[in-house]
Scaffold this active site. Structure first.
Site, PDB file in Angstrom:
ATOM      1  N   GLU A   1      27.031  23.066  24.852  1.00  0.00           N
ATOM      2  CA  GLU A   1      27.899  24.150  24.418  1.00  0.00           C
ATOM      3  C   GLU A   1      27.887  25.320  25.414  1.00  0.00           C
ATOM      4  OE1 GLU A   1      29.803  24.506  21.820  1.00  0.00           O
ATOM      5  OE2 GLU A   1      30.066  26.658  21.570  1.00  0.00           O
ATOM      6  N   ASP A   2      26.727  25.697  25.878  1.00  0.00           N
ATOM      7  CA  ASP A   2      26.581  26.952  26.619  1.00  0.00           C
ATOM      8  C   ASP A   2      26.211  26.802  28.092  1.00  0.00           C
ATOM      9  OD1 ASP A   2      27.198  28.339  24.373  1.00  0.00           O
ATOM     10  OD2 ASP A   2      25.133  28.718  23.780  1.00  0.00           O
TER      11      ASP A   2
END
Ligand code: MN
Length: 713
Positions: free
Chosen positions: A76-77
């Protein structure tokens, strides 16, 4: 700051065989991916996944979940991809991380009555693996614990979401402690004044309240000893949110709440739960209507306990919860309790059990405002009629079960559907007829020059895709028909030394166009292309003299002109090539319909003919036709006669057919093992009535059991 060694120590505490190396590798992987990233609080980002895994460890989760907890934000990051995770840690863990990545993109509805819908989305997103939700809950819990670093508006938004979605989900999964912590944290940010006030009042009153409860506990313990039960008694401080809820729903002030603390009794058997209850009720008077038997009738989240409220010493109300140790574990840990022994080899069928349990729970839940609608859609196979797929951006799309990439493409945009040439599902190429499974991530490959194929109609599922497809196919056929028709007309005109341009200026053109109900030569070309009108007919109407001259010439040159088979009138058009289909052999009296073939004129079928059904997408090419029986013509029909196999039966049947005035043009005979004969004939009849006479006659022949007209091939 927590460290990975602390995590490992904790995990080994409940799972001595744990793959410690794997946890260490995941930690390093995560440290790498999040290198240099800071949380809003200014702390290194890595602290967050570590804390999440610690929460999971305290829930005694399996190693895959612990590892996924460490990795949960990497895709996700950071620049890490799902494939990177799969390569390093295997499919199982990569799937968990992917589930979490997908879940982070799901947009929940914020209104409370949409909870069912949110829960649904949650279940869908996790695929078949409930661990995704448990990791998500741990993630959310740590975010809530560290919420103070965010802006007030973010605090409110996240707390609102936690209160409306995550706390109820923790509750439905039976994880009591987590539900309580999430609710109290949410209340703290949603209503800071209420929370601070409550905290102050509770701490002031607590000493007094604790003293009182301690006295009650002593009495209970003494009696337990007398009765010889095996039981433990605890004071149970109520959490802030439940106090707040009580004040709100009952409209009372804090001062009026006496039972800030309840009492919990844990005993060994179900029978002893009821026995203990009897003892309590014999000590103090129960408050009517407050006794609940969740042992006999467990809550939808499998919660089991006996609840009762009594008028205790001094006239104060005291709440009791009575349950076994096992029930207590379920009440605290809920679904997470199932992982307890997972890594120790007891859990081959556990996954299945958990899924079933979850399913049952969903079916049982009755406390949702729109549970009816919810239940309707989740009854059998969780979601029998729909699948949920993800766009490459992570949006959830609901599709009919059986939907294919073509349906998906049309659901996005008509042009995307038209230009769809291929599709990737979860990164792999799939055939366009691939049927989606819930959780698939779908990517459509397009090509601007592409034209949809008619074959797609065989597998598309959604009405939208079907309608769009039919439309575009029709448009395309029209375009092609126009092209062909235009060429044919031009060619015909050319023969008598004229052209479409010249004809466009003719006086009687309008008249001819009106006759065919078209507005210009282009539309007329389409009719020609479809085979509805022949270019010769048009020419004849525009230039009657020159065509007549030409035809006389032709007649002289070839007196054996091909005769147009008669017997059928096509509504509105005469002089058109008609032929009878070989598939259903209609005879006068049968209902018939014409189908305009490309270049072969009109073929005549019965409306029930399977060939017509197959052509059903092109209704435009069906024309109304009627029998014209002024010409004496016979039609071939196939009949099948089944008889007892005896000598001379073929002769008798043949004789009966010819005696009723029909000619036999073909006959076949076969015998079956059970001493029967099947006689197949092609007979020429004038019409349906004639055919019926033939059949009746044959039925009267001795030994004949059945006579059938054969349709189809
Ligand atoms: Mn996170």
């Amino acid at each position: 700051m927590p460290n990975v060694e602390g995590l490992i120590k904790y995990v080994i505490g409940y799972n001595p065989q744990a793959d410690v190396g794997l946890i260490r590798r995941a930690y390093e992987f995560s440290a790498n991916a999040h290198q240099g990233q800071l949380r809003k609080s200014g702390e290194p980002f890595l602290k967050h996944p570590l804390e999440v895994s610690l929460i999971l460890a305290r829930m005694n989760m399996d190693i895959a979940s612990i590892v996924a907890g460490l990795l949960h934000d990497t895709v996700e990051d950071s620049l890490t991809t799902s494939e990177d995770v799969a390569k390093e840690f295997g499919r199982d863990i990569a799937d968990l991380v992917e589930g979490l990545t997908k879940l982070s993109k799901v947009e929940f509805m914020s209104r409370e009555e949409k909870q069912a819908e949110n829960f649904r989305k949650m279940i869908i997103s996790m695929g078949k693996d409930v661990r995704v939700i448990l990791i998500k809950l741990a993630d959310r819990l740590h975010n809530m614990r560290t919420l103070s670093a965010l802006s007030i508006s973010q605090q409110k938004r996240i707390s609102q979401e936690t209160m409306e979605i995550y706390a109820p989900i923790a509750n439905r999964l039976g994880i009591g402690w987590m539900k309580i912590e999430l609710e109290d944290l949410s209340l703290r940010y949603l209503k800071p004044d209420v929370y601070t006030d409550l905290a102050k009042k509770v701490s002031l009153k607590k000493a007094e309240s604790d003293k009182y409860i301690q006295d009650v506990i002593e009495i209970v313990k003494k009696n337990i000893k007398i009765y010889g039960f095996n039981a433990e008694v605890y004071g149970r401080t109520k959490h802030f949110y439940s106090i707040y809820q009580k004040m709100e729903t009952q409209g009372i002030a804090f001062e009026e709440i006496y039972d800030l603390t309840g009492i919990r009794i844990l005993t060994d058997t179900k029978v002893n739960c009821y026995a203990t209850l009897g003892m309590i009720h014999s000590l103090w008077t129960p408050v009517p209507g407050r006794f609940k038997d969740y042992i006999g009738v467990p809550k939808s989240n499998m919660y089991q306990s006996l609840h009762t409220t009594v008028i205790g010493p001094g006239g104060h109300r005291v709440e009791f919860q009575i349950r076994t140790d096992e029930m207590h574990q379920m009440a605290e840990e809920g679904i997470a309790a199932h992982w307890k022994y997972k890594d120790k080899g007891h859990a081959e069928t556990k996954d299945n059990q958990i899924y079933n349990w979850l399913r049952q729970m969903v079916e049982w839940q009755k406390d949702l405002s729109d549970s009816k609608q919810f239940l309707d859609s989740v009854k059998v196979d969780l979601f029998p009629d729909v699948v949920y797929v993800f766009t490459p951006k992570g949006d959830v799309k609901e599709m009919m079960r059986g939907a294919t990439p073509v349906d998906f493409a049309y659901s996005i945009h008509t042009e995307i559907g038209n230009q769809c040439v291929g599709a990737k599902v979860n990164g792999k190429m799939v055939p366009l007829r691939y049927q989606f499974k819930s959780g698939d991530t779908v990517e459509v490959i397009t090509n601007t020059n592409h034209v949809p194929s008619k074959d797609w109609l065989k597998f598309v599922k959604t009405p939208r895709a079907r309608a769009k497809l039919k439309h575009v196919i029709k448009t395309e056929e029209r375009r092609r028909s126009h092209e062909i028709g235009h060429k044919l007309i031009e060619k015909e005109f050319h023969r008598i030394g004229t052209s479409i341009t010249a004809v466009n200026k003719l006086e009687n053109l309008r008249h001819v166009l009106n006759e065919y109900s078209v507005k210009d030569i282009d539309e007329l070309s389409v009719l020609v292309g479809y085979g509805k009108v022949s270019p010769r007919q048009i020419l004849k109407k525009l230039f009657p003299e020159s065509v007549e001259k030409e035809e006389t010439k032709e007649k002289e040159e070839s007196p054996k002109r091909v005769r147009v088979p008669g017997g059928v009138k096509v509504r509105g058009i005469d002089d058109i090539l008609v032929h009878f289909s070989k598939c259903c052999n209609p005879v006068p009296g049968d209902k018939i319909i014409g189908y305009i073939t490309r270049g072969r004129g009109i073929s005549i079928h019965t409306p029930a003919c399977p060939n017509i059904d197959e052509l059903d997408y092109d209704k435009e090419r069906l024309v109304q036709v009627d029998w014209d029986t002024t010409e004496p013509i016979t039609y071939p029909v196939r009949i099948s006669v089944s008889t007892i196999d005896r000598p001379g039966v073929l002769a008798s049947v043949s004789a009966s057919i010819t005696s009723s005035g029909a000619n036999i043009s073909h006959a076949e005979i076969s015998t079956t093992e059970d001493k029967r004969a099947i006689l197949n004939f092609v007979v020429d009849v004038k019409d349906l009535a004639h055919l019926e006479r033939v059949i009746q006659k044959v039925e009267q022949v001795r030994g004949v059991e059945q006579v059938r007209r054969l349709m189809g091939r």
